[in-house]
Design a protein around this motif. Structure first.
Motif, PDB file in Angstrom:
ATOM      1  N   LYS A  87      39.897 -13.298 -16.586  1.00  0.00           N
ATOM      2  CA  LYS A  87      38.577 -13.619 -16.057  1.00  0.00           C
ATOM      3  C   LYS A  87      38.440 -13.024 -14.677  1.00  0.00           C
ATOM      4  O   LYS A  87      39.416 -12.836 -13.968  1.00  0.00           O
ATOM      5  CB  LYS A  87      38.397 -15.139 -15.951  1.00  0.00           C
ATOM      6  CG  LYS A  87      38.424 -15.861 -17.264  1.00  0.00           C
ATOM      7  CD  LYS A  87      38.212 -17.335 -17.035  1.00  0.00           C
ATOM      8  CE  LYS A  87      38.223 -18.096 -18.353  1.00  0.00           C
ATOM      9  NZ  LYS A  87      38.027 -19.521 -18.136  1.00  0.00           N
ATOM     10  N   SER A  88      37.197 -12.752 -14.314  1.00  0.00           N
ATOM     11  CA  SER A  88      36.963 -12.305 -12.948  1.00  0.00           C
ATOM     12  C   SER A  88      37.098 -13.511 -12.028  1.00  0.00           C
ATOM     13  O   SER A  88      37.002 -14.644 -12.480  1.00  0.00           O
ATOM     14  CB  SER A  88      35.574 -11.687 -12.831  1.00  0.00           C
ATOM     15  OG  SER A  88      34.600 -12.701 -12.956  1.00  0.00           O
TER      16      SER A  88
ATOM     17  N   ILE B 271      39.211  -4.837 -12.232  1.00  0.00           N
ATOM     18  CA  ILE B 271      38.609  -3.579 -12.677  1.00  0.00           C
ATOM     19  C   ILE B 271      37.790  -3.753 -13.961  1.00  0.00           C
ATOM     20  O   ILE B 271      36.740  -3.128 -14.112  1.00  0.00           O
ATOM     21  CB  ILE B 271      39.682  -2.467 -12.833  1.00  0.00           C
ATOM     22  CG1 ILE B 271      39.025  -1.085 -12.897  1.00  0.00           C
ATOM     23  CG2 ILE B 271      40.558  -2.703 -14.035  1.00  0.00           C
ATOM     24  CD1 ILE B 271      38.467  -0.626 -11.591  1.00  0.00           C
ATOM     25  N   TYR B 272      38.238  -4.622 -14.867  1.00  0.00           N
ATOM     26  CA  TYR B 272      37.500  -4.784 -16.124  1.00  0.00           C
ATOM     27  C   TYR B 272      36.149  -5.448 -15.887  1.00  0.00           C
ATOM     28  O   TYR B 272      35.150  -5.051 -16.479  1.00  0.00           O
ATOM     29  CB  TYR B 272      38.339  -5.551 -17.146  1.00  0.00           C
ATOM     30  CG  TYR B 272      39.495  -4.715 -17.645  1.00  0.00           C
ATOM     31  CD1 TYR B 272      39.294  -3.724 -18.607  1.00  0.00           C
ATOM     32  CD2 TYR B 272      40.774  -4.891 -17.148  1.00  0.00           C
ATOM     33  CE1 TYR B 272      40.336  -2.932 -19.053  1.00  0.00           C
ATOM     34  CE2 TYR B 272      41.834  -4.100 -17.584  1.00  0.00           C
ATOM     35  CZ  TYR B 272      41.607  -3.125 -18.544  1.00  0.00           C
ATOM     36  OH  TYR B 272      42.633  -2.336 -18.984  1.00  0.00           O
ATOM     37  N   SER B 273      36.091  -6.438 -15.012  1.00  0.00           N
ATOM     38  CA  SER B 273      34.798  -7.050 -14.726  1.00  0.00           C
ATOM     39  C   SER B 273      33.915  -6.070 -13.950  1.00  0.00           C
ATOM     40  O   SER B 273      32.704  -6.037 -14.136  1.00  0.00           O
ATOM     41  CB  SER B 273      34.961  -8.369 -13.970  1.00  0.00           C
ATOM     42  OG  SER B 273      35.583  -8.167 -12.744  1.00  0.00           O
TER      43      SER B 273
ATOM     44  N   PRO C 254      38.630  -7.636 -20.743  1.00  0.00           N
ATOM     45  CA  PRO C 254      40.009  -7.175 -20.556  1.00  0.00           C
ATOM     46  C   PRO C 254      40.727  -7.068 -21.896  1.00  0.00           C
ATOM     47  O   PRO C 254      40.414  -7.806 -22.831  1.00  0.00           O
ATOM     48  CB  PRO C 254      40.647  -8.231 -19.664  1.00  0.00           C
ATOM     49  CG  PRO C 254      39.719  -9.379 -19.662  1.00  0.00           C
ATOM     50  CD  PRO C 254      38.383  -8.918 -20.144  1.00  0.00           C
ATOM     51  N   PRO C 255      41.678  -6.159 -22.014  1.00  0.00           N
ATOM     52  CA  PRO C 255      42.393  -6.021 -23.278  1.00  0.00           C
ATOM     53  C   PRO C 255      43.209  -7.285 -23.563  1.00  0.00           C
ATOM     54  O   PRO C 255      43.629  -7.983 -22.643  1.00  0.00           O
ATOM     55  CB  PRO C 255      43.314  -4.820 -23.052  1.00  0.00           C
ATOM     56  CG  PRO C 255      43.429  -4.689 -21.582  1.00  0.00           C
ATOM     57  CD  PRO C 255      42.182  -5.253 -21.003  1.00  0.00           C
ATOM     58  N   PRO C 256      43.444  -7.570 -24.849  1.00  0.00           N
ATOM     59  CA  PRO C 256      44.228  -8.753 -25.189  1.00  0.00           C
ATOM     60  C   PRO C 256      45.625  -8.661 -24.578  1.00  0.00           C
ATOM     61  O   PRO C 256      46.234  -7.597 -24.549  1.00  0.00           O
ATOM     62  CB  PRO C 256      44.312  -8.730 -26.716  1.00  0.00           C
ATOM     63  CG  PRO C 256      43.492  -7.591 -27.170  1.00  0.00           C
ATOM     64  CD  PRO C 256      43.024  -6.814 -25.989  1.00  0.00           C
TER      65      PRO C 256
END
Length: 194
Positions: free
Chosen positions: A107-108, A91-93, A99-101
């Motif tokens: 990684k995607s 979802i972040y990519s 992405p949050p720490p």
């Protein structure tokens, strides 16, 4: 960078409302900063959304339905692509965010390096396929032990197992017939005694 979610607050479609709620709820639950922009009450938002959804992502009628997701000016996708990214844990990519720490996904899949055996770094080991292979391996081990004990080949072992099952089935049928015969006998005696 702010995520923009274009929604229709006064949509008559239950499906669209559920999709919008799922996107917004997910972003809120994961503390991802976003702006909810209403296309039903604001003509400028509607016009901007329609103009900025890429042509290949527009439906056949040319009017994209909410929710539509952008990262500032960059198009991320619609609900279906959001849902796929969520299911694949990318979802972040998808949103174009780091992405949050401390998150599991750093990684995607495209960026992740692969190990020589084809596994992806950070991917969970012991997939269902591995479990099935292990179970199959256990059966093979048991078959080998049986073969060593009986001195049979695997094909003849299968025939033996089939014969055993057939015998067991025949014995079970014979027992059932005997039980039925016993039940009928008292009835027959009553008829003879009358």
């Amino acid at each position: 960078m702010v995520i923009k979610v274009f929604v229709a607050t006064s949509s008559g479609s239950i499906a669209i409302r559920k999709k919008q709620q799922e996107v917004v709820g997910f972003l809120e639950a994961n503390k991802i900063d976003f702006k909810e922009l209403d296309i039903a009450g604001d003509e400028d938002n509607r016009k901007w959304m329609r103009e900025n959804v890429p042509g290949e992502k527009k439906p056949q009628n040319g009017i994209p339905l909410p929710p539509q997701i952008f990262n500032e000016e960059q198009y991320c996708g619609d609900f279906d692509s959001f849902f796929s990214a969520k299911e694949e844990n990318i979802i972040y990519s998808f949103l174009g965010l780091a992405p949050p720490p401390g998150s599991k996904v750093t990684k995607s899949p495209e960026e992740a390096s692969s190990l020589p055996n084809g596994d992806v770094v950070g991917e969970a080991q012991g997939t269902p396929e591995g479990t099935e292979k292990a179970e199959e391996g256990g059966e093979t081990e048991a078959q080998k032990e049986d073969n060593e004990d009986a001195g049979d080949l695997p094909e003849s072992q299968e025939k033996n197992k089939t014969e055993e099952v057939t015998k067991e089935g025949a014995e079970g049928d014979a027992e059932e017939e005997e039980a039925e015969g016993e039940e009928e006998q008292p009835g027959e005696e009553d008829e003879e005694g009358s």
